[in-house]
Motif scaffolding. Sequence first.
Motif, PDB file in Angstrom:
ATOM      1  N   PRO A 160       0.604  -4.881   5.651  1.00 52.69           N
ATOM      2  CA  PRO A 160      -0.482  -4.999   4.693  1.00 52.69           C
ATOM      3  C   PRO A 160      -0.968  -3.655   4.144  1.00 52.69           C
ATOM      4  CG  PRO A 160      -1.294  -5.394   6.908  1.00 52.69           C
ATOM      5  CD  PRO A 160       0.188  -5.258   7.015  1.00 52.69           C
ATOM      6  N   GLU A 161      -1.360  -3.707   2.895  1.00 49.04           N
ATOM      7  CA  GLU A 161      -1.649  -2.484   2.175  1.00 49.04           C
ATOM      8  C   GLU A 161      -2.808  -1.699   2.755  1.00 49.04           C
ATOM      9  OE1 GLU A 161      -2.514  -3.679  -1.829  1.00 49.04           O
ATOM     10  OE2 GLU A 161      -4.565  -4.248  -1.352  1.00 49.04           O
ATOM     11  N   VAL A 162      -3.791  -2.389   3.332  1.00 49.64           N
ATOM     12  CA  VAL A 162      -4.980  -1.662   3.794  1.00 49.64           C
ATOM     13  C   VAL A 162      -4.627  -0.639   4.862  1.00 49.64           C
ATOM     14  CG1 VAL A 162      -6.573  -3.513   3.237  1.00 49.64           C
ATOM     15  CG2 VAL A 162      -5.586  -3.402   5.500  1.00 49.64           C
ATOM     16  N   LEU A 163      -3.558  -0.905   5.624  1.00 49.57           N
ATOM     17  CA  LEU A 163      -3.186   0.060   6.652  1.00 49.57           C
ATOM     18  C   LEU A 163      -2.701   1.372   6.047  1.00 49.57           C
ATOM     19  CD1 LEU A 163      -1.502  -2.044   9.455  1.00 49.57           C
ATOM     20  CD2 LEU A 163      -3.635  -0.755   9.567  1.00 49.57           C
ATOM     21  N   GLY A 164      -2.271   1.318   4.783  1.00 51.97           N
ATOM     22  CA  GLY A 164      -1.860   2.541   4.118  1.00 51.97           C
ATOM     23  C   GLY A 164      -2.991   3.555   4.081  1.00 51.97           C
ATOM     24  N   GLY A 209       0.837  -1.193   0.000  1.00 56.47           N
ATOM     25  CA  GLY A 209       0.000   0.000   0.000  1.00 56.47           C
ATOM     26  C   GLY A 209       0.870   1.239   0.000  1.00 56.47           C
ATOM     27  N   SER A 210       0.655   2.080  -0.980  1.00 53.96           N
ATOM     28  CA  SER A 210       1.462   3.296  -1.085  1.00 53.96           C
ATOM     29  C   SER A 210       0.521   4.487  -1.119  1.00 53.96           C
ATOM     30  CB  SER A 210       2.305   3.241  -2.374  1.00 53.96           C
ATOM     31  OG  SER A 210       3.219   4.309  -2.417  1.00 53.96           O
ATOM     32  N   VAL A 211       0.660   5.385  -0.169  1.00 54.82           N
ATOM     33  CA  VAL A 211      -0.211   6.561  -0.122  1.00 54.82           C
ATOM     34  C   VAL A 211       0.637   7.813   0.018  1.00 54.82           C
ATOM     35  CG1 VAL A 211      -2.169   5.330   0.867  1.00 54.82           C
ATOM     36  CG2 VAL A 211      -0.519   6.424   2.386  1.00 54.82           C
TER      37      VAL A 211
END
Lengths: 523, 129
Positions: free
Chosen positions: B104-108, B2-4
């Motif tokens: 995990p990406e969702v935490l992004g 996850g990239s934000v």
Amino acid sequence: MPRRILFVTTDQQRYDGLGCNGGAVARTPVIDSIAREGIRYTRAIPSNVVCMPSRSTMLTGQHVTTHGVWMNGVPLPVDAPSIAMDLWRNGWRTALIGKAHFEPFLDPFALFTENSLASLGEETVYRESGDGRREPHRGFEHMELATHNGMGPLHYAKWLRENHPEAVAMLYPILNSQLQVNEAGGGDTGAPQVKHNPIPREWYHTDWVADRAISWLGNQDDSDDWFCWVSFPDPHHAWDPPMSELHRVDWRQLDLPAGWVDDPVECERILAGKPAHWLAWYHGTFVSNYEAPAKWVPATLTADQVREVNAMVHIQNELVDEALGRIVGLLRAKGWYDDVDIVFTTDHGEFQGDFGLLFKGPYHVDSLMRLPLIWRPAPSRTKFTPATVDSPVGLVSLAATFADIAGLPRPDYAEAARLPLDDGEAVDLGHERVLTEWDSVLFGKIVSLRTITRGSWVCTATLPGSLHDGTDGELYDLSNDPLQHVNLWHDPSHRAMRDDLLDDMWRNLPDASSPRRACEAPV
Amino acid sequence: MGSVRRHAILASSADTVWAFIGRPEVLHEWFPTSSTRVEGDKRWVTLPSGIVFEEEILLVDNDLRRFQYSIINNPLITHHVGTVDVIALADDRCVAIYGTDIEPEVLGLAIGAAAGDGLRALQERFGKG
């Protein structure tokens, strides 16, 4: 005479889940009875087929492009229009009990009010409005919130932890250890999100919601105007009703749903006739959102798993009906029943095996878009004839409907007229079309759809995204193809109808606000 | 992964803004966290939900005006790098950029939401540019 509104919602419930709509398995006598006394809508459509955008439309009376909650995880601004606020400002008592979901659930930084109320021990929070008045959160002076399991910061989870801590782990964990929608299977067939749940029925969230609603309603005075939104989290997955109730429906005895395509080759052929995201998801190669387990491949779904999932849903629907029956019982005991407008609906549907799929996503077909909607006006308030309305209507009309019941003018912010009482009034009120939108942007995977439902036609345009260049779409003739197996988008003989529908849709869709608000959680 | 990335334009000089957010120990004064403790190149951040993140400070570059850190020893988070940059746009105007890459990406998404909240706090403190 006080005016009162009981607004009952379920979550992810199909049109055919109710007896009054032709459902032949789940026994729903309470809702069926309300439908017989009132108006039953046979084509009620959401503005979006996932929770947060759809619920935001219910509260604001606005299309998705206007309220701006364009996908799950995008919070509705705290100062967004709210019909509950209008009612509260006019002296109504207001409550929301059950699932709200105007704000994201996954909230480790505790940014959102819904997630803080239980720990604060407050019924609501008050904020200063533009003119200096202190007003409750979204207009609800009482909120007791729940979702589909016993984890997290909401009231039901707190109640379960404090009173029955052993039950928290009984409920199916909707998210896995990677915080993705859990793909783990259970029950007898290994179907995803199915579990034999040992929780006693009275601890399950359906009965908790009814208990809390009865408690709040029981404290209202005979002279009070009130708006009570009772929002059941079921029959949304996880499919884990109390196992004490499994005797109600034996999955082994269930017929497969009409939308299930038994032959995988034929299923793939049907999906290949639709825009690319359908077949790509079926094969598990393109998961565009958090509405289904990322690691689950729909093509692996078996007929028995579909039967078991459907059995669980039928059981959940029966429990909701019985819980509603207890609330109706209170209204009768109080002598209020004929003074209450009752509105029953859900936020979106569920595949339940149609097209070989479960859950939901960017798929604008009846499985997800045709919803139960019933309005039983208060007989003491208004004269009406019980009716069935076949004209397409949208949940976008709910806010104006509540205003009308309260004797208020249609709010300036509401983008649709109130619900009609019959098909003739549907024409008079301008219920010509219903618009449904989908947008998802998830770490580079982009899907956007715009759909119009008019008459017996449903037309969906795909916008440019990860799999689409903006030229594909879907066109279905519901009168001749009720299962939506035949996509007429590219059929030259239907091009004029398609183009007319698209023109109508683009002319009537509100302009989107820009820039689009940030998605702040997966759900 | 996850990239934000979030950003805010601020009505203050880059040096002024960096003098504040370049201090790892004052995170709780602008980011939606309850408390911050720094020991050497380690930082412990307590979230309002009670969750504590143990972090390794990777970089405090006063010349580049860049801060980088990583959440470590977390049973859920298998990879994380967070970066805060302050870039001058004019003598009295700058942009603060927060980015995170996480698995995990969702935490992004949730960290991005917190960053958005934090950047709004910076705009209140330094003015909206």
